[in-house]
Design a protein around this motif. Sequence first.
Motif, PDB file in Angstrom:
ATOM      1  N   LEU A  41       0.835  -1.206   0.000  1.00  0.00           N
ATOM      2  CA  LEU A  41       0.000   0.000   0.000  1.00  0.00           C
ATOM      3  C   LEU A  41       0.868   1.254   0.000  1.00  0.00           C
ATOM      4  O   LEU A  41       0.632   2.175  -0.791  1.00  0.00           O
ATOM      5  CB  LEU A  41      -0.936   0.016   1.207  1.00  0.00           C
ATOM      6  N   CYS A  42       1.884   1.301   0.852  1.00  0.00           N
ATOM      7  CA  CYS A  42       2.768   2.481   0.913  1.00  0.00           C
ATOM      8  C   CYS A  42       3.511   2.670  -0.411  1.00  0.00           C
ATOM      9  O   CYS A  42       3.687   3.802  -0.872  1.00  0.00           O
ATOM     10  CB  CYS A  42       3.745   2.354   2.075  1.00  0.00           C
ATOM     11  N   SER A  46       3.180   5.963  -2.738  1.00  0.00           N
ATOM     12  CA  SER A  46       4.418   6.654  -3.128  1.00  0.00           C
ATOM     13  C   SER A  46       4.544   6.753  -4.642  1.00  0.00           C
ATOM     14  O   SER A  46       4.906   7.813  -5.174  1.00  0.00           O
ATOM     15  CB  SER A  46       5.640   5.924  -2.576  1.00  0.00           C
ATOM     16  N   ALA A  47       4.266   5.660  -5.332  1.00  0.00           N
ATOM     17  CA  ALA A  47       4.400   5.656  -6.794  1.00  0.00           C
ATOM     18  C   ALA A  47       3.455   6.668  -7.437  1.00  0.00           C
ATOM     19  O   ALA A  47       3.852   7.429  -8.330  1.00  0.00           O
ATOM     20  CB  ALA A  47       4.131   4.254  -7.343  1.00  0.00           C
ATOM     21  N   ILE A  48       2.214   6.698  -6.979  1.00  0.00           N
ATOM     22  CA  ILE A  48       1.256   7.666  -7.534  1.00  0.00           C
ATOM     23  C   ILE A  48       1.688   9.094  -7.195  1.00  0.00           C
ATOM     24  O   ILE A  48       1.686   9.972  -8.055  1.00  0.00           O
ATOM     25  CB  ILE A  48      -0.167   7.395  -7.017  1.00  0.00           C
ATOM     26  N   GLY A  76       8.736  13.421   0.901  1.00  0.00           N
ATOM     27  CA  GLY A  76       9.168  12.461  -0.107  1.00  0.00           C
ATOM     28  C   GLY A  76       8.938  11.023   0.287  1.00  0.00           C
ATOM     29  O   GLY A  76       9.596  10.117  -0.218  1.00  0.00           O
ATOM     30  N   LYS A  77       7.976  10.800   1.191  1.00  0.00           N
ATOM     31  CA  LYS A  77       7.695   9.440   1.647  1.00  0.00           C
ATOM     32  C   LYS A  77       6.288   9.369   2.231  1.00  0.00           C
ATOM     33  O   LYS A  77       5.650  10.393   2.484  1.00  0.00           O
ATOM     34  CB  LYS A  77       8.705   8.999   2.697  1.00  0.00           C
ATOM     35  N   VAL A  78       5.837   8.151   2.470  1.00  0.00           N
ATOM     36  CA  VAL A  78       4.573   7.937   3.161  1.00  0.00           C
ATOM     37  C   VAL A  78       4.834   8.126   4.645  1.00  0.00           C
ATOM     38  O   VAL A  78       5.832   7.645   5.179  1.00  0.00           O
ATOM     39  CB  VAL A  78       4.017   6.522   2.875  1.00  0.00           C
ATOM     40  N   ARG A  79       3.937   8.862   5.288  1.00  0.00           N
ATOM     41  CA  ARG A  79       4.081   9.082   6.728  1.00  0.00           C
ATOM     42  C   ARG A  79       2.718   9.038   7.396  1.00  0.00           C
ATOM     43  O   ARG A  79       1.689   9.225   6.751  1.00  0.00           O
ATOM     44  CB  ARG A  79       4.771  10.404   7.014  1.00  0.00           C
ATOM     45  N   VAL A  80       2.720   8.799   8.685  1.00  0.00           N
ATOM     46  CA  VAL A  80       1.492   8.848   9.473  1.00  0.00           C
ATOM     47  C   VAL A  80       1.078  10.308   9.569  1.00  0.00           C
ATOM     48  O   VAL A  80       1.889  11.178   9.904  1.00  0.00           O
ATOM     49  CB  VAL A  80       1.708   8.250  10.881  1.00  0.00           C
ATOM     50  N   MET A  81      -0.177  10.588   9.262  1.00  0.00           N
ATOM     51  CA  MET A  81      -0.695  11.951   9.320  1.00  0.00           C
ATOM     52  C   MET A  81      -1.730  12.105  10.422  1.00  0.00           C
ATOM     53  O   MET A  81      -2.127  13.199  10.763  1.00  0.00           O
ATOM     54  CB  MET A  81      -1.312  12.340   7.970  1.00  0.00           C
ATOM     55  N   TRP A  82      -2.157  10.997  10.994  1.00  0.00           N
ATOM     56  CA  TRP A  82      -3.185  10.987  12.031  1.00  0.00           C
ATOM     57  C   TRP A  82      -2.553  11.237  13.376  1.00  0.00           C
ATOM     58  O   TRP A  82      -1.469  10.726  13.667  1.00  0.00           O
ATOM     59  CB  TRP A  82      -3.880   9.625  12.016  1.00  0.00           C
ATOM     60  N   SER A  83      -3.216  12.009  14.208  1.00  0.00           N
ATOM     61  CA  SER A  83      -2.762  12.178  15.588  1.00  0.00           C
ATOM     62  C   SER A  83      -3.915  11.823  16.508  1.00  0.00           C
ATOM     63  O   SER A  83      -5.080  12.087  16.196  1.00  0.00           O
ATOM     64  CB  SER A  83      -2.272  13.605  15.835  1.00  0.00           C
ATOM     65  N   ALA A  84      -3.578  11.239  17.628  1.00  0.00           N
ATOM     66  CA  ALA A  84      -4.596  10.779  18.568  1.00  0.00           C
ATOM     67  C   ALA A  84      -5.388  11.958  19.123  1.00  0.00           C
ATOM     68  O   ALA A  84      -4.828  13.030  19.350  1.00  0.00           O
ATOM     69  CB  ALA A  84      -3.925  10.017  19.712  1.00  0.00           C
TER      70      ALA A  84
END
Length: 101
Positions: A41-42, A46-48, A76-84
């Motif tokens: 998935l990551c 990233s590719a898209i 330049g990468k996939v990262r967690v964007m959600w915060s608790a």
Amino acid sequence: MWQGRAGRTAGWLILRFLSDEQIDFDVDLRELQGQGRLDVLCGFLSAIGRRLGKSVPLFPEGGGTQPLLGFDTTAGKVRVMWSAPDECGGAIPPKSAAHLR
């Protein structure tokens, strides 16, 4: 609108090409068990994102306003964007939708 399915196990990713400027896709997170599938998935996000030069956020299904994770063009990468949230309680929903913006 063109719609198709992709993934090593059919059905974990549904693509919808809504226009030349908008691609939506749904990901069934219940089907992404294990690090290997998360890596797929990551890699897809990233590719898209790299190919189009756009961020690719993954939002919770149902109109969530904060993305869970996604490809960040700045990082330049996939990262967690959600915060608790400040309070305990909310669980991440099992199915999410991603949108190119």
